[in-house]
Design an enzyme around this catalytic site. Structure first.
Site, PDB file in Angstrom:
ATOM      1  N   HIS A  25       0.837  -1.198   0.000  1.00 26.52           N
ATOM      2  CA  HIS A  25       0.000   0.000   0.000  1.00 26.52           C
ATOM      3  C   HIS A  25       0.874   1.252   0.000  1.00 26.52           C
ATOM      4  CE1 HIS A  25      -2.904   2.765   2.317  1.00 26.52           C
ATOM      5  NE2 HIS A  25      -3.401   2.628   1.109  1.00 26.52           N
ATOM      6  N   ARG A  26       0.896   1.968  -1.113  1.00 25.29           N
ATOM      7  CA  ARG A  26       1.790   3.126  -1.298  1.00 25.29           C
ATOM      8  C   ARG A  26       3.244   2.672  -1.208  1.00 25.29           C
ATOM      9  NH1 ARG A  26      -1.362   6.884   3.221  1.00 25.29           N
ATOM     10  NH2 ARG A  26      -3.467   6.326   2.609  1.00 25.29           N
ATOM     11  N   GLU A  79       0.251  -0.669  -4.643  1.00 27.09           N
ATOM     12  CA  GLU A  79      -0.797   0.312  -4.894  1.00 27.09           C
ATOM     13  C   GLU A  79      -0.143   1.676  -4.770  1.00 27.09           C
ATOM     14  OE1 GLU A  79      -4.089   3.072  -3.276  1.00 27.09           O
ATOM     15  OE2 GLU A  79      -2.075   2.647  -2.546  1.00 27.09           O
ATOM     16  N   ASP A 130      -0.937   6.245  -5.606  1.00 25.43           N
ATOM     17  CA  ASP A 130      -1.963   7.266  -5.880  1.00 25.43           C
ATOM     18  C   ASP A 130      -1.397   8.316  -6.822  1.00 25.43           C
ATOM     19  OD1 ASP A 130      -3.797   6.368  -3.513  1.00 25.43           O
ATOM     20  OD2 ASP A 130      -1.820   6.692  -2.617  1.00 25.43           O
ATOM     21  N   HIS A 184      -0.238  10.800  -2.189  1.00 26.48           N
ATOM     22  CA  HIS A 184      -1.557  10.401  -1.677  1.00 26.48           C
ATOM     23  C   HIS A 184      -2.516  11.575  -1.514  1.00 26.48           C
ATOM     24  CE1 HIS A 184      -4.631   9.494   1.347  1.00 26.48           C
ATOM     25  NE2 HIS A 184      -4.751   8.412   0.600  1.00 26.48           N
ATOM     26  N   GLU A 236      -4.193   4.256  -8.290  1.00 23.54           N
ATOM     27  CA  GLU A 236      -5.426   4.884  -7.814  1.00 23.54           C
ATOM     28  C   GLU A 236      -5.463   6.333  -8.275  1.00 23.54           C
ATOM     29  OE1 GLU A 236      -6.233   4.918  -3.559  1.00 23.54           O
ATOM     30  OE2 GLU A 236      -7.851   6.363  -3.895  1.00 23.54           O
ATOM     31  N   LYS A 266      -6.665   9.838  -7.977  1.00 25.27           N
ATOM     32  CA  LYS A 266      -7.293  10.735  -7.005  1.00 25.27           C
ATOM     33  C   LYS A 266      -7.957  11.868  -7.784  1.00 25.27           C
ATOM     34  CE  LYS A 266      -6.005   8.893  -3.015  1.00 25.27           C
ATOM     35  NZ  LYS A 266      -7.011   8.180  -2.192  1.00 25.27           N
ATOM     36  N   ASP A 287       0.386  -2.286   4.237  1.00 18.19           N
ATOM     37  CA  ASP A 287       1.569  -1.441   4.470  1.00 18.19           C
ATOM     38  C   ASP A 287       2.801  -2.300   4.755  1.00 18.19           C
ATOM     39  OD1 ASP A 287      -0.107   0.830   4.361  1.00 18.19           O
ATOM     40  OD2 ASP A 287      -0.531   0.705   6.514  1.00 18.19           O
TER      41      ASP A 287
HETATM   42  O1  G3P Z   1      -6.502   1.862  -2.903  1.00 17.13           O
HETATM   43  C1  G3P Z   1      -6.694   1.468  -1.576  1.00 17.13           C
HETATM   44  C2  G3P Z   1      -6.533   2.621  -0.629  1.00 17.13           C
HETATM   45  O2  G3P Z   1      -5.308   3.238  -0.906  1.00 17.13           O
HETATM   46  C3  G3P Z   1      -7.643   3.626  -0.740  1.00 17.13           C
HETATM   47  O3  G3P Z   1      -7.555   4.644   0.195  1.00 17.13           O
HETATM   48  O4  G3P Z   1      -6.875   6.804   1.113  1.00 17.13           O
HETATM   49  O5  G3P Z   1      -5.263   4.910   1.151  1.00 17.13           O
HETATM   50  O6  G3P Z   1      -5.830   6.018  -0.995  1.00 17.13           O
HETATM   51  P1  G3P Z   1      -6.321   5.635   0.364  1.00 17.13           P
HETATM   52 MG    MG Z   2      -4.701   4.757  -2.350  1.00 17.78          MG
END
Ligand code: G3P
Ligand code: MG
Length: 259
Positions: A16-17, A43, A45, A58, A118, A120, A245
């Site tokens: 995640h990120r 993942e 953003d 993000h 992702e 945004k 994470d």
């Molecule tokens: O894509 C999953 C998750 O990242 C969505 O929420 O706020 O972490 O971008 P956020």
């Molecule tokens: Mg995200």
């Protein structure tokens, strides 16, 4: 669209990120660490800078991850490149910069089975161009078969689908959308396009949810799972990907060995 070549019958583990528990989120070191730990993907953003560059970040602002303030959309790439999200995370990462998606693809684009981009965006009727810039970047790196585009914004997904019909899409949501009027409107909007996955928060997933999703042909990629017991339960009921994470902990938990 068949995604079997990506999933290969496994519950994928996506950082995640990046491996963001251990390195500054959405930076090259975080993505490279995810590679080193053996993650199946990451993942990340994306937003557009003021001068139209696709950057990996993000928040809509730089306030949280740097010592500066302001909206990324009001800053040029050169201005964004002056900031140091590495140092804000830890002095060990000082000098790390906000990357462009091109830079991320150059660094790790060939190292993963799946990269979840992702978008945004809060734009409804009009676009700032983020969907076109994302499609152009995927095309430049020839990564159509190893990316999935997600967004909380169904309008952004409609725009992306019209530009790039061959790339997988996942619809992101936080709560059980079928229980709210706004959620139902969003789901009805999603009925208007072909999409391959749903990306719900893990709290709303149970066995019945998985059965219904799979019988309707959707992969389920869920976030953000850092608890080993919960990860094991999600794997048991057939979740397709876990966004975490801590890729190392999830690999140890779900595959019995650190990658
Ligand atoms: O894509 C999953 C998750 O990242 C969505 O929420 O706020 O972490 O971008 P956020
Ligand atoms: Mg995200």
């Amino acid at each position: 669209m068949n995604l079997d070549h990506i999933y290969q019958g496994q519950t994928l583990i996506l950082g995640h990120r990046g491996a963001s528990a251990y390195a500054p989120m959405n930076t090259i070191p975080a993505f490279e660490l995810a590679v080193q730990q053996g993650a199946d993907g990451v993942e990340l953003d994306v937003h557009l800078s003021k001068d139209g560059h696709l950057i990996v970040l993000h928040d809509f602002t730089v306030d949280h991850t740097t010592v500066s303030t302001g909206y990324a959309k009001d800053m040029t790439l050169a201005q964004l490149k002056e900031l140091d999200p590495g140092n804000k995370f830890s002095t060990a990462f000082a000098g790390t910069r906000i990357p462009t998606l091109d830079e991320v693809f150059e660094a790790v684009g060939q190292n993963f089975r799946l990269i979840n981009i992702e978008i945004k965006s809060v734009n409804i009727e009009n676009t700032d161009g983020v969907e076109q810039a994302t499609a152009d970047c995927i095309q430049r790196h020839n990564l159509q078969n190893s990316v999935i585009i997600s967004s909380f914004n169904p309008y952004a997904l409609h725009r992306f689908r019209a530009i790039m019909p061959e790339v997988a899409i996942g619809y992101l949501y936080e709560s059980d959308t079928t229980h709210t009027p706004a959620g139902n409107v969003a789901l009805a909007l999603m009925d208007g396009i072909s999409y391959q996955a749903r990306h719900p928060h893990h709290a709303i997933i149970d066995a019945a949810y998985m059965e219904s999703a799979h019988s309707n042909g959707y992969r389920i990629n869920t976030w953000t799972v850092n608890d080993p017991a919960r990860a094991l339960e999600l794997q048991r009921i057939g979740v397709d990907a876990i966004i975490t994470d801590k890729p190392d902990l999830m690999i140890e938990t779900l595959r019995g060995a650190v990658g």
